[in-house]
Design a protein around this motif. Structure first.
Motif, mmCIF file in Angstrom:
data_model
loop_
_atom_site.group_PDB
_atom_site.id
_atom_site.type_symbol
_atom_site.label_atom_id
_atom_site.label_comp_id
_atom_site.label_asym_id
_atom_site.label_seq_id
_atom_site.Cartn_x
_atom_site.Cartn_y
_atom_site.Cartn_z
ATOM 1 N N ALA A 1 0.876 -1.165 0.000
ATOM 2 C CA ALA A 1 0.000 0.000 0.000
ATOM 3 C C ALA A 1 0.915 1.217 0.000
ATOM 4 O O ALA A 1 1.612 1.470 0.983
ATOM 5 C CB ALA A 1 -0.909 -0.008 1.221
ATOM 6 N N ALA A 2 0.933 1.932 -1.109
ATOM 7 C CA ALA A 2 1.850 3.058 -1.277
ATOM 8 C C ALA A 2 1.179 4.376 -0.933
ATOM 9 O O ALA A 2 0.023 4.606 -1.313
ATOM 10 C CB ALA A 2 2.330 3.129 -2.722
ATOM 11 N N GLN A 3 1.895 5.226 -0.221
ATOM 12 C CA GLN A 3 1.419 6.596 -0.074
ATOM 13 C C GLN A 3 1.381 7.187 -1.481
ATOM 14 O O GLN A 3 2.287 6.960 -2.287
ATOM 15 C CB GLN A 3 2.341 7.385 0.848
ATOM 16 C CG GLN A 3 2.306 6.870 2.279
ATOM 17 C CD GLN A 3 3.157 7.699 3.227
ATOM 18 O OE1 GLN A 3 3.634 8.769 2.894
ATOM 19 N NE2 GLN A 3 3.331 7.190 4.437
ATOM 20 N N THR A 4 0.339 7.946 -1.780
ATOM 21 C CA THR A 4 0.132 8.384 -3.166
ATOM 22 C C THR A 4 1.291 9.221 -3.707
ATOM 23 O O THR A 4 1.591 9.144 -4.890
ATOM 24 C CB THR A 4 -1.193 9.137 -3.325
ATOM 25 O OG1 THR A 4 -1.245 10.215 -2.367
ATOM 26 C CG2 THR A 4 -2.377 8.204 -3.106
ATOM 27 N N HIS A 5 1.970 9.967 -2.846
ATOM 28 C CA HIS A 5 3.106 10.759 -3.342
ATOM 29 C C HIS A 5 4.250 9.861 -3.813
ATOM 30 O O HIS A 5 5.094 10.286 -4.607
ATOM 31 C CB HIS A 5 3.608 11.743 -2.270
ATOM 32 C CG HIS A 5 4.326 11.075 -1.138
ATOM 33 N ND1 HIS A 5 5.666 10.755 -1.201
ATOM 34 C CD2 HIS A 5 3.893 10.650 0.070
ATOM 35 C CE1 HIS A 5 6.025 10.164 -0.067
ATOM 36 N NE2 HIS A 5 4.963 10.091 0.714
ATOM 37 N N ALA A 6 4.265 8.592 -3.366
ATOM 38 C CA ALA A 6 5.347 7.669 -3.717
ATOM 39 C C ALA A 6 4.991 6.748 -4.884
ATOM 40 O O ALA A 6 5.805 5.906 -5.267
ATOM 41 C CB ALA A 6 5.723 6.835 -2.495
ATOM 42 N N LEU A 7 3.811 6.904 -5.476
ATOM 43 C CA LEU A 7 3.418 6.032 -6.588
ATOM 44 C C LEU A 7 4.462 6.004 -7.703
ATOM 45 O O LEU A 7 4.826 4.914 -8.172
ATOM 46 C CB LEU A 7 2.050 6.445 -7.140
ATOM 47 C CG LEU A 7 0.843 6.133 -6.243
ATOM 48 C CD1 LEU A 7 -0.419 6.775 -6.806
ATOM 49 C CD2 LEU A 7 0.660 4.646 -6.048
ATOM 50 N N PRO A 8 4.998 7.148 -8.158
ATOM 51 C CA PRO A 8 6.000 7.099 -9.234
ATOM 52 C C PRO A 8 7.253 6.301 -8.845
ATOM 53 O O PRO A 8 7.836 5.604 -9.684
ATOM 54 C CB PRO A 8 6.343 8.568 -9.491
ATOM 55 C CG PRO A 8 5.135 9.325 -9.008
ATOM 56 C CD PRO A 8 4.620 8.523 -7.839
ATOM 57 N N PHE A 9 7.669 6.383 -7.595
ATOM 58 C CA PHE A 9 8.826 5.618 -7.119
ATOM 59 C C PHE A 9 8.579 4.121 -7.304
ATOM 60 O O PHE A 9 9.417 3.392 -7.858
ATOM 61 C CB PHE A 9 9.091 5.951 -5.642
ATOM 62 C CG PHE A 9 10.034 5.001 -4.956
ATOM 63 C CD1 PHE A 9 11.406 5.082 -5.183
ATOM 64 C CD2 PHE A 9 9.564 4.031 -4.086
ATOM 65 C CE1 PHE A 9 12.283 4.201 -4.554
ATOM 66 C CE2 PHE A 9 10.430 3.156 -3.454
ATOM 67 C CZ PHE A 9 11.795 3.241 -3.685
ATOM 68 N N TYR A 10 7.424 3.639 -6.866
ATOM 69 C CA TYR A 10 7.118 2.209 -6.974
ATOM 70 C C TYR A 10 6.873 1.795 -8.422
ATOM 71 O O TYR A 10 7.232 0.694 -8.823
ATOM 72 C CB TYR A 10 5.935 1.847 -6.081
ATOM 73 C CG TYR A 10 6.259 1.969 -4.616
ATOM 74 C CD1 TYR A 10 7.170 1.107 -4.006
ATOM 75 C CD2 TYR A 10 5.684 2.965 -3.831
ATOM 76 C CE1 TYR A 10 7.493 1.222 -2.670
ATOM 77 C CE2 TYR A 10 6.005 3.079 -2.485
ATOM 78 C CZ TYR A 10 6.907 2.217 -1.908
ATOM 79 O OH TYR A 10 7.225 2.341 -0.589
ATOM 80 N N GLU A 11 6.284 2.688 -9.227
ATOM 81 C CA GLU A 11 6.075 2.381 -10.648
ATOM 82 C C GLU A 11 7.410 2.170 -11.353
ATOM 83 O O GLU A 11 7.527 1.297 -12.218
ATOM 84 C CB GLU A 11 5.263 3.497 -11.315
ATOM 85 C CG GLU A 11 3.803 3.463 -10.894
ATOM 86 C CD GLU A 11 3.019 4.704 -11.300
ATOM 87 O OE1 GLU A 11 3.636 5.733 -11.695
ATOM 88 O OE2 GLU A 11 1.775 4.662 -11.187
ATOM 89 N N GLN A 12 8.425 2.940 -10.984
ATOM 90 C CA GLN A 12 9.757 2.761 -11.585
ATOM 91 C C GLN A 12 10.339 1.385 -11.274
ATOM 92 O O GLN A 12 11.188 0.889 -12.007
ATOM 93 C CB GLN A 12 10.728 3.841 -11.101
ATOM 94 C CG GLN A 12 10.461 5.204 -11.674
ATOM 95 C CD GLN A 12 11.443 6.245 -11.166
ATOM 96 O OE1 GLN A 12 12.019 6.120 -10.093
ATOM 97 N NE2 GLN A 12 11.641 7.281 -11.964
#
Length: 147
Positions: free
Chosen positions: A110-121
Protein backbone atom coordinates in the motif's frame (compact mmCIF):
# COMPACT_ATOMS: atom_id res chain seq x y z
CA UNK A 1 25.14 6.56 -3.06
CA UNK A 2 23.50 3.42 -4.44
CA UNK A 3 26.75 1.44 -4.60
CA UNK A 4 27.61 2.24 -0.98
CA UNK A 5 24.33 0.97 0.46
CA UNK A 6 24.53 -2.34 2.34
CA UNK A 7 21.24 -4.16 2.90
CA UNK A 8 20.96 -6.41 5.92
CA UNK A 9 18.00 -8.70 6.46
CA UNK A 10 16.92 -10.47 9.59
CA UNK A 11 14.34 -10.91 12.30
CA UNK A 12 12.74 -8.23 14.46
CA UNK A 13 14.82 -9.53 17.34
CA UNK A 14 17.98 -8.88 15.29
CA UNK A 15 17.07 -5.60 13.57
CA UNK A 16 14.18 -4.18 15.57
CA UNK A 17 16.10 -1.50 17.45
CA UNK A 18 17.44 0.43 14.42
CA UNK A 19 14.32 -0.31 12.34
CA UNK A 20 11.99 0.99 15.03
CA UNK A 21 14.06 4.18 15.38
CA UNK A 22 13.74 4.90 11.64
CA UNK A 23 10.01 4.16 11.64
CA UNK A 24 9.48 6.30 14.75
CA UNK A 25 11.17 9.28 13.07
CA UNK A 26 9.55 8.91 9.63
CA UNK A 27 6.05 7.71 10.42
CA UNK A 28 5.28 8.85 13.96
CA UNK A 29 7.23 12.13 14.14
CA UNK A 30 7.20 13.36 10.52
CA UNK A 31 3.87 11.95 9.32
CA UNK A 32 1.95 11.89 12.63
CA UNK A 33 0.95 8.24 12.34
CA UNK A 34 -0.67 7.18 15.64
CA UNK A 35 1.53 4.86 17.71
CA UNK A 36 -1.09 2.10 17.84
CA UNK A 37 -1.29 2.06 14.03
CA UNK A 38 2.48 2.04 13.50
CA UNK A 39 3.14 -0.72 16.02
CA UNK A 40 0.64 -3.29 14.74
CA UNK A 41 2.11 -6.38 16.40
CA UNK A 42 3.14 -8.00 13.09
CA UNK A 43 6.87 -7.25 13.29
CA UNK A 44 7.91 -10.54 14.96
CA UNK A 45 6.58 -12.57 11.99
CA UNK A 46 8.22 -10.40 9.29
CA UNK A 47 11.57 -10.37 7.55
CA UNK A 48 13.12 -6.96 8.19
CA UNK A 49 15.55 -5.12 5.96
CA UNK A 50 17.89 -2.31 6.92
CA UNK A 51 19.86 -0.06 4.59
CA UNK A 52 23.26 0.79 6.05
CA UNK A 53 25.33 3.63 4.62
CA UNK A 54 28.92 4.56 5.46
CA UNK A 55 29.05 8.07 6.93
CA UNK A 56 31.85 10.15 8.44
CA UNK A 57 30.76 8.82 11.86
CA UNK A 58 30.74 5.20 10.67
CA UNK A 59 28.03 2.98 9.27
CA UNK A 60 24.50 4.21 9.93
CA UNK A 61 21.07 2.65 9.33
CA UNK A 62 19.17 5.11 7.13
CA UNK A 63 16.25 3.05 5.82
CA UNK A 64 14.07 0.07 6.63
CA UNK A 65 11.33 -2.13 5.17
CA UNK A 66 9.58 -5.35 6.11
CA UNK A 67 8.29 -8.36 4.21
CA UNK A 68 5.24 -10.06 5.67
CA UNK A 69 4.80 -13.84 5.33
CA UNK A 70 2.07 -13.31 2.69
CA UNK A 71 4.38 -11.33 0.36
CA UNK A 72 3.29 -7.83 1.33
CA UNK A 73 6.04 -5.25 1.66
CA UNK A 74 5.44 -2.57 4.22
CA UNK A 75 6.86 0.03 6.56
CA UNK A 76 9.25 1.29 3.88
CA UNK A 77 10.94 4.31 5.47
CA UNK A 78 14.07 6.31 4.67
CA UNK A 79 15.40 9.04 6.91
CA UNK A 80 15.19 12.51 5.39
CA UNK A 81 18.98 12.86 5.05
CA UNK A 82 19.10 9.86 2.69
CA UNK A 83 16.04 10.48 0.51
CA UNK A 84 16.66 10.65 -3.22
CA UNK A 85 19.98 8.83 -2.92
CA UNK A 86 18.88 5.33 -3.92
CA UNK A 87 18.42 3.93 -0.42
CA UNK A 88 14.71 3.21 -0.90
CA UNK A 89 15.28 1.55 -4.28
CA UNK A 90 18.01 -0.66 -2.80
CA UNK A 91 15.69 -1.66 0.05
CA UNK A 92 12.85 -2.45 -2.34
CA UNK A 93 15.02 -4.53 -4.68
CA UNK A 94 16.19 -6.57 -1.67
CA UNK A 95 12.62 -7.04 -0.41
CA UNK A 96 11.44 -8.12 -3.87
CA UNK A 97 14.29 -10.61 -4.15
CA UNK A 98 13.55 -11.97 -0.65
CA UNK A 99 9.92 -12.53 -1.68
CA UNK A 100 11.05 -14.36 -4.83
CA UNK A 101 13.36 -16.57 -2.78
CA UNK A 102 10.44 -17.41 -0.49
CA UNK A 103 8.43 -18.66 -3.48
CA UNK A 104 5.94 -15.80 -3.85
CA UNK A 105 4.66 -15.15 -7.38
CA UNK A 106 4.09 -11.46 -6.64
CA UNK A 107 4.56 -8.78 -4.01
CA UNK A 108 2.02 -6.20 -2.93
CA UNK A 109 2.10 -2.99 -0.95
CA UNK A 110 0.00 0.00 0.00
CA UNK A 111 1.85 3.06 -1.28
CA UNK A 112 1.42 6.60 -0.07
CA UNK A 113 0.13 8.38 -3.17
CA UNK A 114 3.11 10.76 -3.34
CA UNK A 115 5.35 7.67 -3.72
CA UNK A 116 3.42 6.03 -6.59
CA UNK A 117 6.00 7.10 -9.23
CA UNK A 118 8.83 5.62 -7.12
CA UNK A 119 7.12 2.21 -6.97
CA UNK A 120 6.08 2.38 -10.65
CA UNK A 121 9.76 2.76 -11.58
CA UNK A 122 10.34 -0.56 -9.81
CA UNK A 123 7.63 -2.23 -11.89
CA UNK A 124 4.65 -2.00 -9.52
CA UNK A 125 1.18 -1.38 -10.96
CA UNK A 126 -1.43 0.62 -9.06
CA UNK A 127 -4.85 -0.92 -8.61
CA UNK A 128 -8.08 0.12 -6.98
CA UNK A 129 -9.10 3.41 -5.51
CA UNK A 130 -7.21 5.75 -3.21
CA UNK A 131 -7.91 5.09 0.47
CA UNK A 132 -6.81 6.60 3.77
CA UNK A 133 -4.45 4.72 6.08
CA UNK A 134 -3.49 6.57 9.27
CA UNK A 135 -5.05 9.64 7.63
CA UNK A 136 -2.61 9.45 4.67
CA UNK A 137 -3.83 8.77 1.08
CA UNK A 138 -2.64 5.37 -0.18
CA UNK A 139 -3.17 3.13 -3.17
CA UNK A 140 -2.60 -0.62 -3.43
CA UNK A 141 0.13 -1.74 -5.82
CA UNK A 142 1.30 -5.14 -7.06
CA UNK A 143 4.40 -6.44 -8.81
CA UNK A 144 3.89 -9.82 -10.50
CA UNK A 145 6.97 -11.95 -11.10
CA UNK A 146 7.32 -13.27 -14.61
CA UNK A 147 7.79 -17.02 -14.76
Amino acid sequence: MNDTVRIESGSWEQLGEPASHIRQVVFVEEQNVPLDEEWDGLDPQCLHLLAWVETSEGEKALGTARLLPDGHIGRVAVLQEARGLGVGASLMRAAIEAARQRGHDHVALAAQTHALPFYEQLGFKAEGDIFLDAGIPHRNMTLNFSK
